[in-house]
Design a protein around this motif. Structure first.
Motif, mmCIF file in Angstrom:
data_model
loop_
_atom_site.group_PDB
_atom_site.id
_atom_site.type_symbol
_atom_site.label_atom_id
_atom_site.label_comp_id
_atom_site.label_asym_id
_atom_site.label_seq_id
_atom_site.Cartn_x
_atom_site.Cartn_y
_atom_site.Cartn_z
ATOM 1 N N GLN A 59 0.717 3.783 4.920
ATOM 2 C CA GLN A 59 0.128 2.589 4.307
ATOM 3 C C GLN A 59 -1.210 2.202 4.926
ATOM 4 O O GLN A 59 -2.105 1.709 4.233
ATOM 5 N N ILE A 69 0.333 2.179 -5.375
ATOM 6 C CA ILE A 69 -1.095 2.420 -5.595
ATOM 7 C C ILE A 69 -1.314 3.143 -6.920
ATOM 8 O O ILE A 69 -2.189 2.764 -7.720
ATOM 9 N N ASN A 103 -3.811 4.596 3.584
ATOM 10 C CA ASN A 103 -4.000 4.250 2.173
ATOM 11 C C ASN A 103 -4.921 3.053 2.024
ATOM 12 O O ASN A 103 -5.826 3.035 1.181
ATOM 13 N N ALA A 104 -4.679 2.028 2.845
ATOM 14 C CA ALA A 104 -5.495 0.818 2.776
ATOM 15 C C ALA A 104 -6.947 1.130 3.102
ATOM 16 O O ALA A 104 -7.875 0.621 2.457
ATOM 17 N N PRO A 155 -0.947 -3.355 4.817
ATOM 18 C CA PRO A 155 -0.075 -2.257 5.217
ATOM 19 C C PRO A 155 0.826 -2.633 6.379
ATOM 20 O O PRO A 155 0.518 -3.532 7.174
ATOM 21 N N CYS A 192 -4.460 -4.975 -0.043
ATOM 22 C CA CYS A 192 -3.463 -4.132 0.611
ATOM 23 C C CYS A 192 -3.177 -4.623 2.020
ATOM 24 O O CYS A 192 -4.065 -4.645 2.870
ATOM 25 N N GLY A 196 0.786 -1.225 0.000
ATOM 26 C CA GLY A 196 0.000 0.000 0.000
ATOM 27 C C GLY A 196 0.816 1.272 0.000
ATOM 28 O O GLY A 196 0.322 2.327 0.401
#
Length: 458
Positions: free
Chosen positions: A379, A360, A382-383, A374, A372, A355
């Motif tokens: 991360q 991405i 993001n996930a 992380p 993902c 991630g």
């Protein structure tokens, strides 16, 4: 310019953060700016990074093809004489943080003396918060580049607010519903280290200072495009003097992608059906713990899904005994894979990733949904955004890949279920938006042209 006048000599200093995947993209970015300068004969670019990082970045193998007005200089790495590593995984990072910003100042003084040109613009990795004071002292412009997503940057800008609002005993499952910018589905547990916990860590202190200093920048450049999370982009625009979305930067050929496809991954992919192959890659830093590696390997064997695994470390030692032999006709385990090109191949059905933001964006440009898992930094958030906000990925947390059955389930969902189909449809929208952004008349291209003017004019 009037006839007979002489243009003011310009000197653009580019300050890299010399760890992980940070230096390469900033070098690519600065090289593009240099290539688009309206007065290259009048503008000098000086790139500053540690000797070790420079040795790799400017090696014959990487062949960065630099313009003649582009030089590089070494910044002291902060390691004491006769340094003996203690074994702490990020000890070198801490020592470097202790050495800056004076190590950059000394190297910049050398560049000014050698070129005879005062510095007119400072481009930095956004981590290097002291660019604000340096630019003010030198009467120069400051252009920091944030290489991750707008949502993660907004969290760092809002750190003081988050620390004020969140108590020490706050529930990890609490959402950030009190924060704007499209972050309402983010939870406390998703926050990067150092935002509300571990705030005395040197890395956390650096990021906190960054969030406080960025509003002083001439403009903040970000590796994203206007169509990705507009609420966060608009919130950031309200806090900065100027925000320029100039990404995805992965659309330009990066130094790392010059390496050939020596393992024949692309030719192998040509033999497989559309959206049928699992691609696994956890970036250049992370190696998942042994039990997770075993769970992924066992799930691949059981499902028979074809796969390419870009594997850090020795697979003979880290994967289940005999797995490589048993799956040699099913998949490929390689030390390095041309990830950008792999993710744009039609046979890739899902990307198992840590991630990181670059990964991405590469997956978005390939139209490939993600699983993902992380580990640290941005991360986790993001996930969360991939799954809860955008619907283009599945977030795996709390050991979700720790056993074979869970890994089998999530791989099957991504490749075979209606949920996987919906993810592919949604990510197609992101792919189109990101692709349009970097077209000749796209928003990111126009923003980049604005940035070039800012950096290379007096």
């Amino acid at each position: 310019m009037e006839l007979g006048t002489t243009a003011k000599p310009l000197h653009v200093a580019v300050l890299a953060f010399p760890f992980s995947s940070h230096p390469g993209p900033l070098l690519d970015f600065a090289r593009r700016i240099a290539a688009h300068s309206a007065t290259p004969e009048n503008t000098t670019f000086s790139f500053f990074c540690t000797a070790d990082a420079n040795a790799s970045l400017f090696s014959e193998q990487n062949n960065p093809r630099l313009p003649p007005n582009f030089n590089h200089y070494h910044v002291h790495d902060g390691l004491p004489d006769a340094y003996v590593p203690s074994g702490h995984p990020i000890e070198k990072v801490y020592l470097f943080l202790n050495a800056m910003p004076e190590n950059y100042r000394r190297a910049m003084d050398v560049a000014v003396a050698e070129t005879g040109k005062k510095i007119s613009c400072i481009i930095t990795d956004a981590f290097l918060w002291f660019g604000a004071d340096m630019a003010a002292e030198m009467n120069a412009k400051w252009i920091p580049l944030w290489m991750a997503g707008p949502h993660a940057l907004l969290l760092h800008v809002l750190t003081d607010l988050l620390r004020q609002k969140l108590e020490d005993d706050v529930c990890e499952e609490q959402s950030l519903s009190f924060v704007g910018g499209g972050l309402s589905k983010v939870k406390i547990e998703d926050l990067p280290e150092g935002v509300v916990k571990g705030i005395d860590d040197p890395f956390a202190i650096m990021l906190h200072k960054m969030g406080q200093m960025l509003p002083r920048a001439t403009t903040v450049a970000i590796n994203s495009c206007e169509a990705i999370l507009p609420p966060a982009v608009n919130e950031l625009k309200s806090k900065f003097q100027m925000l320029l979305n100039v990404g995805p930067l992965t659309t330009t050929q990066s130094i790392s992608d010059v390496v050939p496809d020596e393992h024949g991954c692309l030719e192998w992919l040509d033999k497989h059906e559309k959206a049928s192959v699992v691609y696994i890659g956890f970036g250049s830093v992370i190696v998942p713990p042994p039990h997770e590696l075993a769970a992924i390997a066992e799930a691949l064997e059981e499902t028979k899904f074809p796969f390419i695994w870009s594997f850090r470390g020795d697979p003979e030692k880290l994967l289940p005994e005999g797995m490589l032999e048993r799956t040699k006709s099913q998949g490929k385990v390689v030390q390095w894979a041309p990830q950008v090109r792999i993710l744009r191949h039609s046979s890739i059905g899902v990307f198992v990733t840590h991630g990181g933001w670059n990964s991405i964006l590469e997956s978005i440009l390939g139209g490939v949904p993600m699983i993902c898992r992380p580990f640290f930094g941005d991360q986790m958030v993001n996930a969360r955004m991939l799954e809860a906000e955008w619907g283009i990925g599945m977030a795996v947390k709390n050991g979700g890949l720790s056993n074979k059955d869970e890994a089998v389930k999530i791989l099957g969902s991504a490749l075979l279920s209606e949920e996987g189909k919906i993810m592919r449809e949604k990510i197609a929208f992101f792919k189109e938006a990101a692709t349009k952004a970097v077209e000749p008349c796209g928003s990111s291209t126009q923003n980049f042209n604005t940035l070039v003017d800012l950096a290379t004019t007096s």
